[in-house]
Design a protein around this motif. Sequence first.
Motif, PDB file in Angstrom:
ATOM      1  N   LEU A  99       0.860  -1.176   0.000  1.00  0.00           N
ATOM      2  CA  LEU A  99       0.000   0.000   0.000  1.00  0.00           C
ATOM      3  C   LEU A  99       0.903   1.234   0.000  1.00  0.00           C
ATOM      4  O   LEU A  99       2.054   1.163   0.442  1.00  0.00           O
ATOM      5  N   GLN A 158      -6.487  10.325 -13.975  1.00  0.00           N
ATOM      6  CA  GLN A 158      -7.002  11.118 -12.861  1.00  0.00           C
ATOM      7  C   GLN A 158      -5.890  11.415 -11.859  1.00  0.00           C
ATOM      8  O   GLN A 158      -5.854  12.444 -11.233  1.00  0.00           O
ATOM      9  N   ALA A 159      -4.970  10.446 -11.733  1.00  0.00           N
ATOM     10  CA  ALA A 159      -3.924  10.581 -10.732  1.00  0.00           C
ATOM     11  C   ALA A 159      -2.792  11.434 -11.273  1.00  0.00           C
ATOM     12  O   ALA A 159      -2.210  11.133 -12.293  1.00  0.00           O
ATOM     13  N   ASN A 183      -2.293   0.986  -6.886  1.00  0.00           N
ATOM     14  CA  ASN A 183      -3.747   1.094  -7.054  1.00  0.00           C
ATOM     15  C   ASN A 183      -4.175   1.984  -8.204  1.00  0.00           C
ATOM     16  O   ASN A 183      -5.343   2.353  -8.294  1.00  0.00           O
ATOM     17  N   THR A 203      -4.870   2.501 -12.188  1.00  0.00           N
ATOM     18  CA  THR A 203      -5.247   1.599 -13.275  1.00  0.00           C
ATOM     19  C   THR A 203      -5.763   2.375 -14.476  1.00  0.00           C
ATOM     20  O   THR A 203      -6.349   3.452 -14.314  1.00  0.00           O
ATOM     21  N   ALA A 222      -6.752   1.383   3.033  1.00  0.00           N
ATOM     22  CA  ALA A 222      -7.733   0.760   2.142  1.00  0.00           C
ATOM     23  C   ALA A 222      -8.053   1.687   0.984  1.00  0.00           C
ATOM     24  O   ALA A 222      -9.179   2.121   0.814  1.00  0.00           O
ATOM     25  N   PRO A 223      -7.053   1.993   0.159  1.00  0.00           N
ATOM     26  CA  PRO A 223      -7.319   2.915  -0.952  1.00  0.00           C
ATOM     27  C   PRO A 223      -8.110   2.237  -2.065  1.00  0.00           C
ATOM     28  O   PRO A 223      -7.951   1.046  -2.309  1.00  0.00           O
ATOM     29  N   ALA A 224      -8.972   3.001  -2.723  1.00  0.00           N
ATOM     30  CA  ALA A 224      -9.698   2.480  -3.883  1.00  0.00           C
ATOM     31  C   ALA A 224      -8.830   2.677  -5.115  1.00  0.00           C
ATOM     32  O   ALA A 224      -7.849   3.416  -5.094  1.00  0.00           O
ATOM     33  N   SER A 225      -9.238   2.022  -6.209  1.00  0.00           N
ATOM     34  CA  SER A 225      -8.509   2.204  -7.465  1.00  0.00           C
ATOM     35  C   SER A 225      -8.784   3.588  -8.027  1.00  0.00           C
ATOM     36  O   SER A 225      -9.822   4.181  -7.778  1.00  0.00           O
ATOM     37  N   GLN A 226      -7.834   4.052  -8.802  1.00  0.00           N
ATOM     38  CA  GLN A 226      -7.988   5.353  -9.441  1.00  0.00           C
ATOM     39  C   GLN A 226      -7.386   5.255 -10.822  1.00  0.00           C
ATOM     40  O   GLN A 226      -6.359   4.609 -11.008  1.00  0.00           O
ATOM     41  N   ASN A 227      -8.028   5.887 -11.815  1.00  0.00           N
ATOM     42  CA  ASN A 227      -7.466   5.722 -13.153  1.00  0.00           C
ATOM     43  C   ASN A 227      -6.235   6.588 -13.328  1.00  0.00           C
ATOM     44  O   ASN A 227      -6.063   7.611 -12.681  1.00  0.00           O
ATOM     45  N   THR A 228      -5.358   6.120 -14.211  1.00  0.00           N
ATOM     46  CA  THR A 228      -4.036   6.726 -14.328  1.00  0.00           C
ATOM     47  C   THR A 228      -4.076   8.175 -14.780  1.00  0.00           C
ATOM     48  O   THR A 228      -3.163   8.929 -14.483  1.00  0.00           O
ATOM     49  N   ASN A 236      -2.669   8.489  -4.695  1.00  0.00           N
ATOM     50  CA  ASN A 236      -4.067   8.282  -5.070  1.00  0.00           C
ATOM     51  C   ASN A 236      -4.898   7.936  -3.844  1.00  0.00           C
ATOM     52  O   ASN A 236      -6.002   7.433  -3.962  1.00  0.00           O
TER      53      ASN A 236
END
Lengths: 235, 284
Positions: free
Chosen positions: A114, A207-208, B188, B190, A199-205, A214
Amino acid sequence: MAIRPGGELAARPLHFIWICDCSGSMVVDGKIQSLNTAIREAIPHMQRIADENPNAKVFVRAIRFSNGAQWHIAEPVKVESFRWDDLRADGVTDMGAALMMVADELRRLPDRGLPPVLVLISDGQPTDDFQTGLRAILGQPWGQKAVRMSIAIGEDADLEILQEFIANPEIKPLRANSPEALVRYIKWVSTAVLKSASAPASQNTQQANTLTTNVPVPAPPVDSDQENITAIDVW
Amino acid sequence: MSGKKIPSSFIWQIIGASVRGANHLRHRIPNQDAILFSPKHKAGSTVFLAISDGHGSERSFRSQQGAKFAVRAARFVCRDILRSYCQTPQNLQKEEMLAIARYLPNQIVTQWRKMVENHLIQYPFQDEEKHLIDNENVFLVYGATLLIVLISENFILYAQLGDGDILTVSNSNEVNHPLPTDERLFANETTSLCMPDAENNFRIKMEIIESPPPVLILAASDGYANSFLKESGFLQVSTDLLTAIRQEGIDKVRYSLPTWLNETSIEGSGDDITAGIVYREEIH
């Protein structure tokens, strides 16, 4: 029923690193002792948050900087075993040296994990090459994606430097102008920020931003001291 | 079309399961993965599998629906490909394979966006949700990844957008990733159907079935691989599954799979885990 397929299971590691200013000015008005007290008081809260999420394995380390930088807790300690030995303050503010050492550790972290949490605490201005140290951190994939927080102790802290460390205009350095505010902020990064990073959620590349984590950073506690700054400001 | 004779059809079985992550259970978050596959409960010479993982972040608050739309869009487009390219028992030409590789991502993204837009008409954003919306990219609210395995009598197609894993196991028990790794998938982060250029971010591989194809193909959302201490532990899943299917039969593995995935999430990543297993039957 056949046995579960696959090898050994494990929660994902989360490395939490305190980066502490131990320059001589931290002795003034008991700042170093307040920092020691604040981190020690935060430990049970940190352990509770880690306990609530068994799918993140939290490891803690600490590095001190004054004349150069040294690991205060060199090996990653499981948060359930984390204890705090007092830091002592003297010397100058070689913040850049500490960042270089942290960057070296981030380089060694495996891809599986993480985002680390890095908390930089300082009451002054760097006396060495801060920029090289910061570049070293941001040059590491885990350095870019780490949750980077900073706490300014007192009026003399270099807010610009602490903001550069965060490298995200949406997150500001926390300004602790009293022992009570320092306790509150140390507790907040040990709990709310740790919980979010666990507990991070996914983030699209797209957006980050490439230099920001993220992990959504929760809103910091409102510092009532700053609203009534003349009443209880001690630093 | 080439006149080359294709090998005799292989017969495949497919099973799959999706479980809500341990961490999602603790925080009362729904399972944001989705899976669709066919045929169910029987063998066939044509197989379709799609798995999607909704982002689950605050800004992707409808990603559970986005994942469902993703696997439906994949099914729609894959059926179309099978209808258009697999009516004759002959190998595909290179040009046809390239056409499929272009068609699949474009059409999936188009279909997915249509489904999202229809959903938005039916269920407009509530006032309390509006502060979370990126006005420049409303699709972010539904952000999701996608894994596809499509097998016809003469080709196998693997496609992937975003994180997750596809593994193959050969007759000699060798485990491979049929698709190249994407270095952007770290911490994380994607690639996703919600990206403005999503169709350009698919990884696709098509293999003409000329020699014996993989005996097992495993596709899984990233919560599965993230649960293992080492990558080798995850790769072992595929060979262990093959052993279990050969020793105990696919029906017992189908029955056990949700229990295994639950145990893996509890002791591992805590994330939702979805897995689809394509098994090639032995021809005696």
